[in-house]
Design an enzyme around this catalytic site. Structure first.
Site, short mmCIF file in Angstrom:
data_model
loop_
_atom_site.label_atom_id
_atom_site.label_comp_id
_atom_site.label_asym_id
_atom_site.label_seq_id
_atom_site.Cartn_x
_atom_site.Cartn_y
_atom_site.Cartn_z
N ASP A 9 24.84 57.03 -45.37
CA ASP A 9 24.80 57.24 -46.85
C ASP A 9 23.48 57.98 -47.55
OD1 ASP A 9 26.19 56.95 -49.39
OD2 ASP A 9 25.79 54.71 -49.63
N GLY A 10 23.74 58.52 -48.53
CA GLY A 10 22.82 59.06 -49.18
C GLY A 10 22.50 58.27 -50.63
N GLU A 52 23.12 62.81 -48.27
CA GLU A 52 24.00 62.65 -47.31
C GLU A 52 23.98 63.36 -46.18
OE1 GLU A 52 26.47 60.24 -48.05
OE2 GLU A 52 26.57 59.94 -50.12
N ASP A 74 30.83 58.06 -46.81
CA ASP A 74 31.39 57.88 -48.17
C ASP A 74 31.41 59.39 -48.69
OD1 ASP A 74 28.90 57.84 -49.32
OD2 ASP A 74 29.09 56.06 -50.31
N HIS A 128 31.11 51.97 -52.36
CA HIS A 128 30.80 51.11 -53.08
C HIS A 128 32.27 50.02 -53.53
CE1 HIS A 128 26.99 52.82 -54.06
NE2 HIS A 128 27.55 53.88 -54.27
N ASP A 138 24.02 51.98 -47.89
CA ASP A 138 23.57 52.32 -49.05
C ASP A 138 22.23 51.57 -49.33
OD1 ASP A 138 24.19 53.57 -51.97
OD2 ASP A 138 24.08 51.47 -52.32
#
Length: 155
Positions: A9-10, A52, A74, A128, A138
């Site tokens: 994740d970023g 990301e 994501d 999320h 995250d």
């Protein structure tokens, strides 16, 4: 043989702004987590897409030997880019279909090189949405960003 997963994740505060990337690496046999490793980092001035990409790049570059791995992201930008758009970009000399230079080209080239030595399956998950491993990635991305965020003034 254990299965290898990288949850990536970023995060970015402002776009551009300070940002971070996070990776949760897991080796799993059946339901048992055999090994787990967490990675994170960040930059003072960046974009969410760059973070990301760096999450996926760092996940693959940290593997010491060629591996079969599932990278879970994501980011539709990363997933669509690496499984589709990149082939046209390479054919067109790293230009888009509209003949414009590919944004973040140095990171796309680095990701292309990083994945070449592995057998990678790319999987997209909704961010999320309560996916525990993605939520951990995250948290790691936000931790990677933290040193680059301006300190809030106390009143």
């Amino acid at each position: 043989m254990p299965e290898l997963f990288a949850y990536t994740d970023g995060a970015c505060s402002g776009n551009p702004g300070p940002g971070g990337w996070g990776v949760l690496l897991r080796a799993i046999e059946g339901e048992t987590v055999l090994k787990e490793r967490e990675l994170c980092g960040g930059e003072a001035e960046t974009t969410n897409n760059r973070m990301e990409l760096l999450a996926a790049i760092n996940a693959l570059e940290t593997l010491e030997r060629p591996s079969k791995i599932t990278v879970v992201t994501d980011s539709a930008y990363v997933k669509n880019g690496v499984t589709g758009w990149i082939f046209g970009w390479k054919r067109n000399g790293w230009k888009t279909a509209g003949k414009k230079p590919v944004k973040n080209v140095e990171l796309w080239q680095r990701l292309d090189l990083a994945q070449a030595r592995h057998d990678v399956t790319w999987k997209w998950v909704k961010g999320h949405a309560g996916h525990p491993e993605n939520e951990r990635a995250d948290e790691l991305a936000r931790a990677g960003m933290k040193p680059f965020k301006p300190k809030k003034a106390r009143a």
